[in-house]
Write a protein that holds these residues in place. Structure first.
Motif, PDB file in Angstrom:
ATOM      1  N   PRO A  33       0.820  -1.218   0.000  1.00  0.00           N
ATOM      2  CA  PRO A  33       0.000   0.000   0.000  1.00  0.00           C
ATOM      3  C   PRO A  33       0.848   1.259   0.000  1.00  0.00           C
ATOM      4  N   PRO A  34       0.246   2.399  -0.368  1.00  0.00           N
ATOM      5  CA  PRO A  34       0.981   3.667  -0.214  1.00  0.00           C
ATOM      6  C   PRO A  34       1.293   3.882   1.259  1.00  0.00           C
ATOM      7  N   PHE A  35       2.455   4.432   1.559  1.00  0.00           N
ATOM      8  CA  PHE A  35       2.880   4.599   2.944  1.00  0.00           C
ATOM      9  C   PHE A  35       2.346   5.891   3.573  1.00  0.00           C
ATOM     10  N   LYS A  36       2.640   7.014   2.933  1.00  0.00           N
ATOM     11  CA  LYS A  36       2.259   8.309   3.497  1.00  0.00           C
ATOM     12  C   LYS A  36       1.579   9.163   2.422  1.00  0.00           C
ATOM     13  N   LEU A  37       0.515   9.858   2.831  1.00  0.00           N
ATOM     14  CA  LEU A  37      -0.277  10.619   1.871  1.00  0.00           C
ATOM     15  C   LEU A  37      -1.171  11.597   2.626  1.00  0.00           C
ATOM     16  N   ASP A  38      -1.443  12.723   2.028  1.00  0.00           N
ATOM     17  CA  ASP A  38      -2.375  13.680   2.621  1.00  0.00           C
ATOM     18  C   ASP A  38      -3.808  13.224   2.315  1.00  0.00           C
ATOM     19  N   PHE A  39      -4.458  12.636   3.306  1.00  0.00           N
ATOM     20  CA  PHE A  39      -5.869  12.274   3.140  1.00  0.00           C
ATOM     21  C   PHE A  39      -6.729  13.047   4.138  1.00  0.00           C
ATOM     22  N   SER A  40      -6.254  14.250   4.476  1.00  0.00           N
ATOM     23  CA  SER A  40      -6.953  15.077   5.469  1.00  0.00           C
ATOM     24  C   SER A  40      -8.364  15.444   5.028  1.00  0.00           C
ATOM     25  N   ASP A  41      -8.580  15.530   3.697  1.00  0.00           N
ATOM     26  CA  ASP A  41      -9.901  15.925   3.213  1.00  0.00           C
ATOM     27  C   ASP A  41     -10.961  14.839   3.420  1.00  0.00           C
ATOM     28  N   ILE A  42     -10.532  13.587   3.596  1.00  0.00           N
ATOM     29  CA  ILE A  42     -11.511  12.510   3.821  1.00  0.00           C
ATOM     30  C   ILE A  42     -11.317  11.849   5.186  1.00  0.00           C
ATOM     31  N   ARG A  43     -10.425  12.415   6.008  1.00  0.00           N
ATOM     32  CA  ARG A  43     -10.090  11.801   7.291  1.00  0.00           C
ATOM     33  C   ARG A  43     -11.317  11.621   8.182  1.00  0.00           C
ATOM     34  N   ASP A  44     -12.156  12.661   8.313  1.00  0.00           N
ATOM     35  CA  ASP A  44     -13.324  12.583   9.186  1.00  0.00           C
ATOM     36  C   ASP A  44     -14.373  11.620   8.623  1.00  0.00           C
ATOM     37  N   GLU A  45     -14.432  11.531   7.302  1.00  0.00           N
ATOM     38  CA  GLU A  45     -15.366  10.586   6.682  1.00  0.00           C
ATOM     39  C   GLU A  45     -14.986   9.147   7.030  1.00  0.00           C
ATOM     40  N   LEU A  46     -13.668   8.877   7.085  1.00  0.00           N
ATOM     41  CA  LEU A  46     -13.199   7.528   7.414  1.00  0.00           C
ATOM     42  C   LEU A  46     -13.368   7.219   8.903  1.00  0.00           C
ATOM     43  N   LYS A  54      -0.542  19.442  12.069  1.00  0.00           N
ATOM     44  CA  LYS A  54      -0.563  20.858  11.700  1.00  0.00           C
ATOM     45  C   LYS A  54       0.350  21.125  10.507  1.00  0.00           C
ATOM     46  N   LYS A  55       1.446  20.368  10.443  1.00  0.00           N
ATOM     47  CA  LYS A  55       2.384  20.501   9.327  1.00  0.00           C
ATOM     48  C   LYS A  55       2.587  19.136   8.666  1.00  0.00           C
ATOM     49  N   ASP A  56       3.145  19.134   7.479  1.00  0.00           N
ATOM     50  CA  ASP A  56       3.495  17.897   6.762  1.00  0.00           C
ATOM     51  C   ASP A  56       2.303  16.942   6.641  1.00  0.00           C
TER      52      ASP A  56
END
Length: 544
Positions: free
Chosen positions: A312-325, A343-345
């Motif tokens: 699987p992918p290791f690291k990724l910005d999924f902040s836009d769907i984080r609360d949905e998950l 807050k960063k990265d």
């Protein structure tokens, strides 16, 4: 020797198709990817049809031109012939043959005829060869490839392609084995199977990693005994891991299930399944987001699988769907939680922890899994990672870990380990540190590590036979893992070696005397330096 020669001819065909694309301004473009993979597949299916037809009908096999013999058949006889063919053979009509297009290449609007032919084949074979999206839409086998080229160049472009395809036949390769197709597939997609910037962009898993995973999940002694099993990858990419596992089990003895958000990955995976006699699994290939919309289910629950493999992918910005998950619906699936948004990265959010939890929830009781994880996970001290480790130890689901050499993936500098899961294992966990193995080679601008065949065998043997090998592997129980704060790093369990030798009292006294003499000399030398420095400082003071 003949196979190597034919393999080279196949690679030459791929190169010639890429050259045609380059002369039409499509070099290394998305359009080139679609053209190369679809034209190659059209040629493969055309020749596979001829191969199967000749096996069934002697008249076709002995005809000077097999296409003419098939064209002379009545519609009913042709339909009967196709019914006798295997399900992995595309249903073609005489006007679909490459030879037919070759004979029509000088007619006006040839590009239109070429595209219409591909689309007609796709529609006629949609029930078997189409990939489905998680919304239920079917993705056809072919598209109108000439539309990637400027209108004025389309006819000449398609003529150049059909003239390359007519030059030789793939028929003799249909008796080849898995390794042949694996090499051809890798060559075919080597310029396209990379991070394209998409959300869960595909990465090519090195064959050494795939082989080790397959050889440990399906040991040699078990092969031939496994029947009717399911194999799953929730982030399948082009399917390298699944192809290796399916080959170890036997292509006819397993069904493949996949999901991947990338359209390109799904197309490559479909091609890989066709090349490897796994056409029966194409309906199980889903293009879609596994985390948000897992497709493979039994009722409302996730479908459970016998074997699961994943990189699987290791690291990724999924902040836009984080609360949905992080929802009530996903509470059982993501039992260890969903990583918070930093807050960063944000691009370093640990998305692999979600895939790992999904895999654990999708594994049958008694099933086996192998997952590529960043090596940092196996010594996690907190957070979601630590909760997952705690569950693995508590439920005794660990078969072991293999920590790979640095740069085993040329595309990432992250050190990786393979986590093996098996709830049927005894209280013995095998930890292998293969980080010192392999040879370094240049791969374009990157450096990567290659394992030798003997090194691969050594790793597999140590794991499957539960061998403790000095500086390579150790076998531990769950109590010991708990004592070590859940660490799965083999190096932390190796015995610390202290080199010593027996000497007499006289020899010992002599060594001590030498040390004392050296210390006296050093102290004397230090005192002399101190006096000299003070003189220099005093001199400087008077100068000012």
């Amino acid at each position: 020797m003949v196979e190597i020669e034919f393999q080279q001819k196949t690679k030459d065909l791929i190169d010639s198709l890429k050259a045609i694309c380059a002369t039409n301004g499509l070099g290394n473009s998305t359009g080139e990817f679609e053209i190369i993979t679809q034209v190659f597949l059209y040629k493969f299916l055309n020749d596979k049809f001829a191969f199967e037809a000749k096996k069934i009908d002697d008249n076709i096999a002995t005809a000077e031109k097999w296409e003419d013999a098939l064209s002379a058949m009545s519609e009913g006889d042709l339909e009967m012939l196709q019914l006798q063919m295997g399900a992995d053979t595309a249903r073609l009509k005489p006007h679909h043959f490459i030879s037919y297009l070759f004979s029509k290449q000088n007619e006006s609007d040839f590009a239109q005829l070429f595209d219409d032919t591909l689309m007609d084949i796709a529609i006629n074979n949609n029930d078997v060869f189409a990939v489905m999206t998680d919304s239920g839409e079917k993705v056809q086998l072919f598209t109108r490839i000439s539309e990637n080229v400027t209108v004025s160049k389309r006819d000449q472009f398609c003529k150049a392609i059909i003239n390359k395809l007519i030059e030789f036949s793939f028929e003799r390769i249909f008796t080849q084995k898995f390794d042949f197709y694996a090499t051809i597939f890798e060559y075919l997609v080597k310029d396209y199977n990379s991070n394209s910037g998409g959300k869960y962009a595909e990465y090519y898993t090195p064959h050494a990693v795939a082989r080790i995973m397959a050889d440990i999940l399906v040991p040699e002694v078990e092969r031939g005994e496994i029947r009717n099993v399911s194999c799953y990858d929730p982030s399948a990419g082009s399917g390298t891991l699944l192809m290796n596992v399916a080959h170890a089990i036997g292509e006819s003895r397993c069904s493949i299930y996949t999901q991947d958000i990338s359209k390109k990955s799904s197309n490559l995976l479909r091609l890989n399944l066709i090349l490897n006699n796994l056409v029966h699994s194409i309906p199980n290939v889903i293009e879609g987001d596994t985390l948000r919309h897992p497709h493979h289910k039994d009722g409302q629950d996730l479908k459970k699988f016998d074997y699961i493999v994943s990189n699987p992918p290791f690291k990724l910005d999924f902040s836009d769907i984080r609360d949905e998950l992080d929802s009530k619906v996903n509470k059982n699936r993501f039992f260890a939680g969903v990583p918070t948004v930093p807050k960063k990265d944000k691009d370093k959010m640990k998305i692999y922890t979600l895939f790992l939890q999904h895999i654990l929830t999708s594994l049958k009781s008694g099933g086996k899994a192998a997952v590529v994880v960043p090596t940092g996970f196996i010594t996690a001290k907190s957070g979601v990672d630590k909760k997952i480790l705690s569950k693995l130890v508590k439920d005794k689901m660990l078969s072991g870990v293999v920590s790979m050499p640095a740069n085993i993936f040329a595309t990432t500098g992250t050190n990786v380990s393979i986590l093996f899961l098996d709830s049927t294992q005894s209280d013995k966990v095998v930890l292998v540190d293969a980080s010192k193995l392999g040879i370094k080679v240049k791969d374009g601008k990157n450096q990567k590590t290659l394992l030798t065949e003997n090194e691969e065998k050594l790793i597999v043997e140590a794991f499957n036979e539960k061998k403790a090998i000095e500086d390579l592997s150790v076998v531990v129980n769950y109590d010991r893992i708990k004592e070590m704060n859940l660490s799965l790093s083999a190096g932390q369990y190796f015995d610390v070696k202290i080199e010593y030798s027996d000497i007499s009292q006289e020899e010992f006294d002599k060594v001590v005397h030498n040390f004392e003499s050296n210390l006296d000399d050093l102290f004397k030398e230090s005192s002399e330096f101190e006096i000299e420095i003070k003189k220099q400082l005093k001199s400087l003071k008077y100068d000012f």
